[in-house]
Write a protein that holds these residues in place. Structure first.
Motif, mmCIF file in Angstrom:
data_model
loop_
_atom_site.group_PDB
_atom_site.id
_atom_site.type_symbol
_atom_site.label_atom_id
_atom_site.label_comp_id
_atom_site.label_asym_id
_atom_site.label_seq_id
_atom_site.Cartn_x
_atom_site.Cartn_y
_atom_site.Cartn_z
ATOM 1 N N THR A 40 -2.956 -5.465 -10.745
ATOM 2 C CA THR A 40 -4.268 -6.105 -10.724
ATOM 3 C C THR A 40 -5.123 -5.558 -9.599
ATOM 4 O O THR A 40 -4.604 -5.075 -8.578
ATOM 5 C CB THR A 40 -4.135 -7.636 -10.550
ATOM 6 O OG1 THR A 40 -5.432 -8.237 -10.580
ATOM 7 C CG2 THR A 40 -3.447 -7.982 -9.242
ATOM 8 N N SER A 41 -6.430 -5.621 -9.787
ATOM 9 C CA SER A 41 -7.371 -5.290 -8.718
ATOM 10 C C SER A 41 -7.947 -6.558 -8.091
ATOM 11 O O SER A 41 -8.766 -6.480 -7.167
ATOM 12 C CB SER A 41 -8.513 -4.417 -9.276
ATOM 13 O OG SER A 41 -9.203 -5.098 -10.310
ATOM 14 N N VAL A 42 -7.533 -7.709 -8.590
ATOM 15 C CA VAL A 42 -8.016 -8.990 -8.077
ATOM 16 C C VAL A 42 -7.291 -9.308 -6.777
ATOM 17 O O VAL A 42 -6.052 -9.331 -6.731
ATOM 18 C CB VAL A 42 -7.796 -10.114 -9.103
ATOM 19 C CG1 VAL A 42 -8.237 -11.458 -8.526
ATOM 20 C CG2 VAL A 42 -8.561 -9.816 -10.384
ATOM 21 N N THR A 43 -8.032 -9.555 -5.731
ATOM 22 C CA THR A 43 -7.424 -9.878 -4.443
ATOM 23 C C THR A 43 -7.416 -11.375 -4.166
ATOM 24 O O THR A 43 -6.647 -11.842 -3.329
ATOM 25 C CB THR A 43 -8.164 -9.153 -3.304
ATOM 26 O OG1 THR A 43 -9.552 -9.518 -3.327
ATOM 27 C CG2 THR A 43 -8.026 -7.643 -3.464
ATOM 28 N N GLN A 162 -13.082 -7.379 -17.080
ATOM 29 C CA GLN A 162 -14.309 -8.037 -16.639
ATOM 30 C C GLN A 162 -15.459 -7.551 -17.488
ATOM 31 O O GLN A 162 -15.816 -6.362 -17.470
ATOM 32 C CB GLN A 162 -14.575 -7.717 -15.166
ATOM 33 C CG GLN A 162 -15.617 -8.611 -14.534
ATOM 34 C CD GLN A 162 -15.106 -10.028 -14.367
ATOM 35 O OE1 GLN A 162 -14.134 -10.245 -13.665
ATOM 36 N NE2 GLN A 162 -15.747 -10.995 -15.022
ATOM 37 N N GLN A 163 -16.068 -8.459 -18.253
ATOM 38 C CA GLN A 163 -17.106 -8.053 -19.197
ATOM 39 C C GLN A 163 -18.302 -7.413 -18.509
ATOM 40 O O GLN A 163 -18.830 -6.391 -18.979
ATOM 41 C CB GLN A 163 -17.548 -9.259 -20.034
ATOM 42 C CG GLN A 163 -18.618 -8.964 -21.067
ATOM 43 C CD GLN A 163 -20.035 -9.287 -20.594
ATOM 44 O OE1 GLN A 163 -20.225 -9.830 -19.509
ATOM 45 N NE2 GLN A 163 -21.029 -8.973 -21.399
ATOM 46 N N ALA A 164 -18.772 -7.966 -17.404
ATOM 47 C CA ALA A 164 -19.977 -7.451 -16.754
ATOM 48 C C ALA A 164 -19.807 -6.022 -16.266
ATOM 49 O O ALA A 164 -20.778 -5.265 -16.196
ATOM 50 C CB ALA A 164 -20.372 -8.348 -15.586
ATOM 51 N N GLU A 165 -18.572 -5.650 -15.951
ATOM 52 C CA GLU A 165 -18.296 -4.315 -15.425
ATOM 53 C C GLU A 165 -17.667 -3.383 -16.454
ATOM 54 O O GLU A 165 -17.654 -2.170 -16.259
ATOM 55 C CB GLU A 165 -17.349 -4.406 -14.232
ATOM 56 C CG GLU A 165 -17.872 -5.219 -13.069
ATOM 57 C CD GLU A 165 -16.829 -5.360 -11.981
ATOM 58 O OE1 GLU A 165 -17.105 -4.926 -10.847
ATOM 59 O OE2 GLU A 165 -15.729 -5.882 -12.261
ATOM 60 N N GLY A 166 -17.089 -3.954 -17.537
ATOM 61 C CA GLY A 166 -16.360 -3.130 -18.489
ATOM 62 C C GLY A 166 -15.129 -2.504 -17.861
ATOM 63 O O GLY A 166 -14.744 -1.387 -18.211
ATOM 64 N N ARG A 167 -14.470 -3.254 -16.998
ATOM 65 C CA ARG A 167 -13.361 -2.713 -16.217
ATOM 66 C C ARG A 167 -12.150 -3.632 -16.322
ATOM 67 O O ARG A 167 -12.280 -4.865 -16.254
ATOM 68 C CB ARG A 167 -13.792 -2.568 -14.754
ATOM 69 C CG ARG A 167 -12.739 -2.006 -13.817
ATOM 70 C CD ARG A 167 -13.349 -1.762 -12.438
ATOM 71 N NE ARG A 167 -13.865 -2.989 -11.854
ATOM 72 C CZ ARG A 167 -13.133 -3.808 -11.094
ATOM 73 N NH1 ARG A 167 -11.864 -3.558 -10.870
ATOM 74 N NH2 ARG A 167 -13.686 -4.904 -10.584
ATOM 75 N N ALA A 168 -10.952 -3.028 -16.484
ATOM 76 C CA ALA A 168 -9.723 -3.811 -16.544
ATOM 77 C C ALA A 168 -9.344 -4.273 -15.137
ATOM 78 O O ALA A 168 -9.304 -3.461 -14.205
ATOM 79 C CB ALA A 168 -8.590 -2.988 -17.150
ATOM 80 N N ILE A 169 -9.060 -5.568 -14.993
ATOM 81 C CA ILE A 169 -8.780 -6.132 -13.670
ATOM 82 C C ILE A 169 -7.368 -6.691 -13.549
ATOM 83 O O ILE A 169 -6.905 -6.949 -12.440
ATOM 84 C CB ILE A 169 -9.810 -7.229 -13.310
ATOM 85 C CG1 ILE A 169 -9.779 -8.367 -14.348
ATOM 86 C CG2 ILE A 169 -11.202 -6.643 -13.184
ATOM 87 C CD1 ILE A 169 -10.625 -9.577 -13.969
ATOM 88 N N VAL A 170 -6.691 -6.882 -14.676
ATOM 89 C CA VAL A 170 -5.313 -7.394 -14.675
ATOM 90 C C VAL A 170 -4.546 -6.694 -15.786
ATOM 91 O O VAL A 170 -5.076 -6.506 -16.888
ATOM 92 C CB VAL A 170 -5.262 -8.926 -14.896
ATOM 93 C CG1 VAL A 170 -3.806 -9.413 -14.961
ATOM 94 C CG2 VAL A 170 -6.021 -9.684 -13.813
ATOM 95 N N GLY A 171 -3.294 -6.320 -15.523
ATOM 96 C CA GLY A 171 -2.453 -5.736 -16.562
ATOM 97 C C GLY A 171 -2.267 -4.239 -16.417
ATOM 98 O O GLY A 171 -2.738 -3.610 -15.468
#
Length: 325
Positions: A40-43, A162-171
């Motif tokens: 994940t990139s979520v801190t 994340q929809q606003a960024e179009g970026r995968a944040i988990v997985g």
């Protein structure tokens, strides 16, 4: 709570009756056994919250059906649609009256797999190429929010995006970014005038009150839903619309006042006639917020978003505010 209370406040009240679950991946694993939460990139997991519905509680649409724009009589001229114009394909319109209830449409246009997305809580409407190094993905709605923005997931790897960024944040696909395509929101009348032989998505086979706005009064509210961040700078209201291109944001009020702006190598134009989907209970009766088109110096359409100011500030805290003088 009287009848005048906006629907979104009722949703908030109902969501808060049970305590909102503390953000902890361990509590999500039973619902998401195939998601690798170790990647994940979520801190700060507390940023991710339940928006109320669970996984697929808001059902994404696959392989939608279309009809000729000339034959469609269900839409009012002021209603917003998301327009997709691809070379070699008949232009398509995706009515927001459907996306406000489904949030994602997985489609294929001229052989290109696309995802048309709309997050009502951020007013973010983005279209992505579904092709990735991991293959072609199909997207659904997790039911989770981060900074009030929809968290999507792909059905192939169960990664979260994340929809606003179009970026995968988990997985397993964390860090992968989807390619945004140049689409825009405009009035149905404007699309039909320009493309009388275009196509429009037909009503999905779901029991929903299409044409009704379940977030009545949201875009004039004092604060966003389930968002604790600071208000945007420069005295801009949290739910004021801004035109985002990359990490720059132009206040919609500035663009509407001038009609056209030429800055940062771009031409941004505003045209009256599009109703806000997040104002009155009847989408077609929403106040006029106008339509935006963004092109480069060569006249080519540029990917952009017309989102709420708080969301731009949350996801691009170091972004540039194009407020002019």
């Amino acid at each position: 709570m009287g009848a005048a209370v906006p629907t979104f406040r009722l949703i908030l009240f109902l969501c808060l009756l049970p305590a909102i679950a503390v953000a902890d991946p361990a509590r999500w694993r039973s619902e998401w056994p195939q998601t690798d939460f170790s990647m994940t990139s979520v801190t700060d997991w507390s940023e991710i919250r339940s928006g109320g519905p669970g996984k697929d509680g808001i059902p994404a649409l696959d392989a939608p059906k279309f009809q000729s724009a000339a034959q469609s009589g269900d839409l009012a001229g002021t209603e917003p649609v998301i327009t997709l114009e691809l070379e070699g394909a008949v232009p398509r319109a995706y009515p927001v009256r459907y996306l406000i209830w489904h949030e994602i449409v997985n489609d294929t246009v001229a052989g290109l797999p696309v995802a048309i997305t709309f997050c009502p809580l951020c007013n973010s409407a983005l279209t992505f190429d579904r092709r990735t190094p991991a293959g072609v993905l199909r997207f659904g709605v997790t039911g989770k929010l981060r900074h009030s923005d929809m968290v999507m997931y792909d059905r192939e790897t169960q990664s979260w995006w994340q929809q606003a960024e179009g970026r995968a944040i988990v997985g397993t696909l964390t860090g992968t970014t989807l390619r945004a395509l140049p689409t825009w929101m405009e009035s149905w009348a404007a699309f039909r005038e320009r493309h009388p032989k275009g196509l429009v998505m037909v009503e999905p086979a779901f029991n929903r009150s299409y044409g009704r706005n379940p977030y009545r009064g949201y875009d004039t509210a004092a604060k966003p839903f389930l968002y604790d961040g600071a208000p945007p700078p420069h005295g801009i209201a949290p739910l004021a619309r801004v035109v985002r291109v990359g990490d720059r944001a132009w206040p919609l009020t500035r663009l509407a006042r001038l009609g056209e702006l030429r800055e940062a190598g771009l031409v941004l134009s505003w045209r009256a006639g599009q109703a806000s989907a997040l104002d009155t209970a009847n989408i077609a009766q929403g106040r006029d917020v106008g339509s935006i088109r963004v092109r480069d110096a060569s006249g080519r359409d540029v990917p952009h978003d017309v989102m709420f100011a708080f969301a731009f500030d949350a996801f691009w805290p170091e972004g540039t505010w194009m407020i002019g003088r």
